[in-house]
Scaffold this active site. Structure first.
Site, PDB file in Angstrom:
ATOM      1  N   THR A   1       0.818  -1.218   0.000  1.00  0.00           N
ATOM      2  CA  THR A   1       0.000   0.000   0.000  1.00  0.00           C
ATOM      3  C   THR A   1       0.851   1.267   0.000  1.00  0.00           C
ATOM      4  OG1 THR A   1      -1.519  -1.252   1.357  1.00  0.00           O
ATOM      5  CG2 THR A   1      -1.894   1.106   1.255  1.00  0.00           C
ATOM      6  N   VAL A   2       1.843   1.324   0.899  1.00  0.00           N
ATOM      7  CA  VAL A   2       2.614   2.573   1.016  1.00  0.00           C
ATOM      8  C   VAL A   2       3.487   2.773  -0.221  1.00  0.00           C
ATOM      9  CG1 VAL A   2       4.320   3.828   2.381  1.00  0.00           C
ATOM     10  CG2 VAL A   2       2.572   2.468   3.531  1.00  0.00           C
TER      11      VAL A   2
ATOM     12  N   ARG B   1       6.823 -10.351  -4.698  1.00  0.00           N
ATOM     13  CA  ARG B   1       5.670 -10.733  -5.507  1.00  0.00           C
ATOM     14  C   ARG B   1       5.366  -9.599  -6.479  1.00  0.00           C
ATOM     15  NH1 ARG B   1       0.003 -10.791  -4.603  1.00  0.00           N
ATOM     16  NH2 ARG B   1       0.008  -9.665  -2.654  1.00  0.00           N
TER      17      ARG B   1
ATOM     18  N   GLU C   1      10.680   9.696   8.732  1.00  0.00           N
ATOM     19  CA  GLU C   1       9.478  10.482   9.048  1.00  0.00           C
ATOM     20  C   GLU C   1       8.222   9.609   9.001  1.00  0.00           C
ATOM     21  OE1 GLU C   1       9.294  14.198   9.674  1.00  0.00           O
ATOM     22  OE2 GLU C   1       7.595  13.141  10.529  1.00  0.00           O
TER      23      GLU C   1
ATOM     24  N   ASP D   1       2.705  -1.581  18.750  1.00  0.00           N
ATOM     25  CA  ASP D   1       2.954  -0.621  17.664  1.00  0.00           C
ATOM     26  C   ASP D   1       3.167   0.788  18.238  1.00  0.00           C
ATOM     27  OD1 ASP D   1       2.578   0.181  14.641  1.00  0.00           O
ATOM     28  OD2 ASP D   1       1.195   1.454  15.757  1.00  0.00           O
TER      29      ASP D   1
ATOM     30  N   LYS E   1       6.579   3.344  18.232  1.00  0.00           N
ATOM     31  CA  LYS E   1       6.580   4.764  17.829  1.00  0.00           C
ATOM     32  C   LYS E   1       7.039   5.656  18.984  1.00  0.00           C
ATOM     33  CE  LYS E   1       2.838   3.846  14.560  1.00  0.00           C
ATOM     34  NZ  LYS E   1       1.378   3.732  14.463  1.00  0.00           N
TER      35      LYS E   1
ATOM     36  N   GLY F   1      -2.168   4.822   6.063  1.00  0.00           N
ATOM     37  CA  GLY F   1      -2.788   4.957   4.749  1.00  0.00           C
ATOM     38  C   GLY F   1      -1.751   5.248   3.686  1.00  0.00           C
TER      39      GLY F   1
END
Ligand code: HSE
Length: 435
Positions: A17-18, A50, A131, A203, A207, A304
Site C-alpha cells: 500500500t505505502v 511478488r 518520518e 505498535d 513509535k 494509509g
C-alpha cells in the site's frame, strides 16, 4: 531549472500500500516535488517478492531480488517499505554500509535497532530518514528535530495507534464492547487479522521509542517502554469516565522528569475538554510540551497509502537536497529510564464490591492508610446481581496524584477486602498540564 539537473534515482523495496502511494505521489506531484527537491525525484527500480501486474510502475524496472536492490549502483537512495524485522534490517544495513541514504517507514526496526542504524549512517556519512515511521502523514519527526530544535522538550503525549483510537472511539460513540468494535475495525480494514501489535500497544510503543529518543536524546529504548493495550477497557469504564468528565484514549507518554525519562503506553483518562479528547477514529495526534514553544499539537492521518507516502517523499526531498536526517543520539549521553512504578499519576479505579453498608467507607479507609486522596467518586444507584451470589456495585474512584508504587500496594490491600468481589480495574489519568 530544477528539472534540468540529474534526477535523484530512487529504488523501492516493497510494493504494498505505502509503496504504491509513493509511486503515485511522485508521479502526480512530480513538478512541485522537483522544485522543492532542486531536481527531479524518479523511481528507477522496484523490488518485491511478488509482482503486482496491475500497479503502474512508470519508468521503473521491476525485480524480485530485494538484496540486489540494496547494493544496486544505479540507485541513489533506497526506500525500505517491506515491513517486518530481519530482512528489512539487513537491507537498511547493507545500503547504509555502502554509503547509500535510506528512507524507511519501519518503526519496529527503528525501535529495536535504531541506535545501530543511526551509528551506521553517521559512520558512513549518509542519511537515515524515518518520518513515515511515526504517525504517518504527520510531520512529527521534523517537528521534534528541526521545528522545536531550540527547545527542551518537557513531555509529549500522543494518540499514535489509529486502530486503537478507532476502537475506543467506536466504543465511546456507540457503546460497543471491545470485541465488537475490533471486529468492525477488521471488517473496515483498520485492523489486521492478527490485531495484537495494535491493540496490545506494541505498535504505539515502537513509535514512542522513536519519539522519546528524539525528544530527549536517549538511545532507542524499546525494552524500557511500559506497554499496555486497550483490550481490558469496557463500555462501563468509558461511561463512568464520561460521567466524571473524561474520555478514555490510548496514549503514548514520554516525559523528562528531571531525574529520569518516563516512557509509557497505556489507556488514559483525558479531560473531555482537552484537545486530545476530540481526536477520534483512525486519526493520530501528538502534543509536545517544550520550554519555549509551550504546547504544540500535530494532528492528522497516522496511516494509509498517501499520508504515509507524504512522509516518505518528504524524506526523499531532504535526501535530494542533501539535508541531514534526524541527529543520532550521543552514545555517551544516555539518560536514566524510569520504570512504571516510578511514575506519579492520578488513577481511575473501578472496584467491584458487595452492595452492603459501609463498603465505600472501608475502601476509602484503606486508600487513606496509604495517604491516597480521593478526587471524585461515582456509585451506581442500582446493584448488579451476580449469578453466583449477592448484589454488587462497581465503586468508581478517581484519586489525586500518587506514586504508582504506592498505588500498587494500596490496590493489593483493597483487593484483599472481603467486600471486593472481582478484579479491580485501574486506568491512569493523563497529566497534560504540568511542566
Ligand atoms: N497499525 C498502525 C495504526 C498504522 O493502527 O496506527 C501504521 O503505523
Amino acid at each position: 531549472m530544477a528539472t534540468s539537473l540529474a534526477p535523484l534515482r530512487v529504488g523501492i523495496c516493497g510494493l504494498g500500500t505505502v509503496a504504491q502511494g509513493v509511486l503515485r505521489l511522485l508521479s502526480e506531484n512530480a513538478s512541485s516535488i522537483a522544485l522543492r527537491a532542486g531536481r527531479p525525484v524518479e523511481v528507477v527500480r522496484v523490488a518485491s517478492r511478488r509482482a503486482r501486474p496491475g500497479v503502474d510502475l512508470g519508468a521503473a524496472s521491476f525485480g524480485t531480488d530485494l538484496r540486489a536492490l540494496a547494493t544496486d549502483p544505479d540507485i541513489d537512495v533506497l526506500v525500505e517499505l517491506i515491513g517486518g524485522e530481519e530482512l528489512a534490517l539487513e537491507l537498511l544495513e547493507t545500503a547504509l554500509k555502502a554509503g547509500k541514504p535510506v528512507v524507511t517507514a519501519n518503526k519496529a526496526v527503528l525501535a529495536l535497532h535504531g541506535d545501530a542504524l543511526m551509528a551506521l549512517a553517521n559512520v558512513h556519512r549518509t542519511t537515515l530518514g524515518f518520518e513515515a515511521a511515526v504517525a504517518g502523514g504527520i510531520p512529527v519527526i521534523v517537528a521534534l528535530t528541526r521545528g522545536l530544535a531550540g527547545n527542551r522538550v518537557r513531555w509529549l503525549a500522543g494518540i499514535i495507534n489509529g486502530t486503537s483510537n478507532y476502537i475506543l472511539s467506536a466504543m465511546t460513540s456507540a457503546g460497543r464492547r471491545f470485541a465488537d468494535a475490533l471486529a468492525e475495525a477488521q471488517a473496515l480494514g483498520y485492523a489486521e487479522a492478527d490485531p495484537t501489535f495494535d491493540v496490545e500497544g506494541i505498535d504505539a510503543a515502537h513509535k514512542l521509542t522513536i519519539l522519546s529518543a528524539l525528544a530527549f536524546g536517549t538511545r532507542f529504548r524499546f525494552a524500557d517502554v511500559y506497554t499496555e493495550g486497550i483490550s481490558a477497557i469496557t463500555p462501563e469504564d468509558i461511561e463512568f469516565a464520561r460521567q466524571l468528565g473524561y474520555r478514555i484514549k490510548h496514549l503514548g507518554i514520554a516525559r523528562d522528569t528531571g531525574h529520569g525519562i518516563e516512557a509509557r503506553v497505556h489507556p488514559a483518562l483525558v479531560p473531555a475538554g482537552h484537545m486530545l479528547a476530540s481526536v477520534d477514529g483512525v486519526m493520530n495526534a501528538v502534543l509536545i510540551h517544550s520550554n519555549a514553544a509551550g504546547d504544540t499539537l500535530y494532528v492528522g492521518a497516522g496511516a494509509g497509502a498517501l499520508p504515509t507516502a507524504s512522509a516518505v517523499v518528504a524524506d526523499l526531498i531532504d535526501v535530494a537536497r542533501d539535508t541531514a536526517g534526524p541527529p543520532a543520539p550521543d552514545p555517551d549521553v544516555d539518560q536514566r529510564m524510569l520504570g512504571i512504578e516510578d511514575i506519579v499519576s492520578a488513577y481511575y479505579l473501578r472496584i467491584p464490591a458487595l452492595d452492603r453498608p459501609g463498603v465505600f467507607a472501608r475502601v476509602a479507609t484503606v486508600l487513606s492508610e496509604y495517604e491516597i486522596s480521593i478526587e471524585a467518586a461515582v456509585q451506581r444507584a442500582e446493584a448488579v446481581h451476580r449469578d453466583d451470589g449477592g448484589p454488587w456495585v462497581p465503586i468508581i474512584i478517581v484519586t489525586q496524584d500518587v506514586p504508582e508504587r504506592v498505588m500498587n500496594e494500596a490496590l493489593a490491600a483493597v483487593q484483599a477486602l472481603p467486600d471486593v468481589v472481582g478484579q479491580i480495574m485501574r486506568i491512569r489519568v493523563a497529566d497534560l498540564g504540568h511542566d
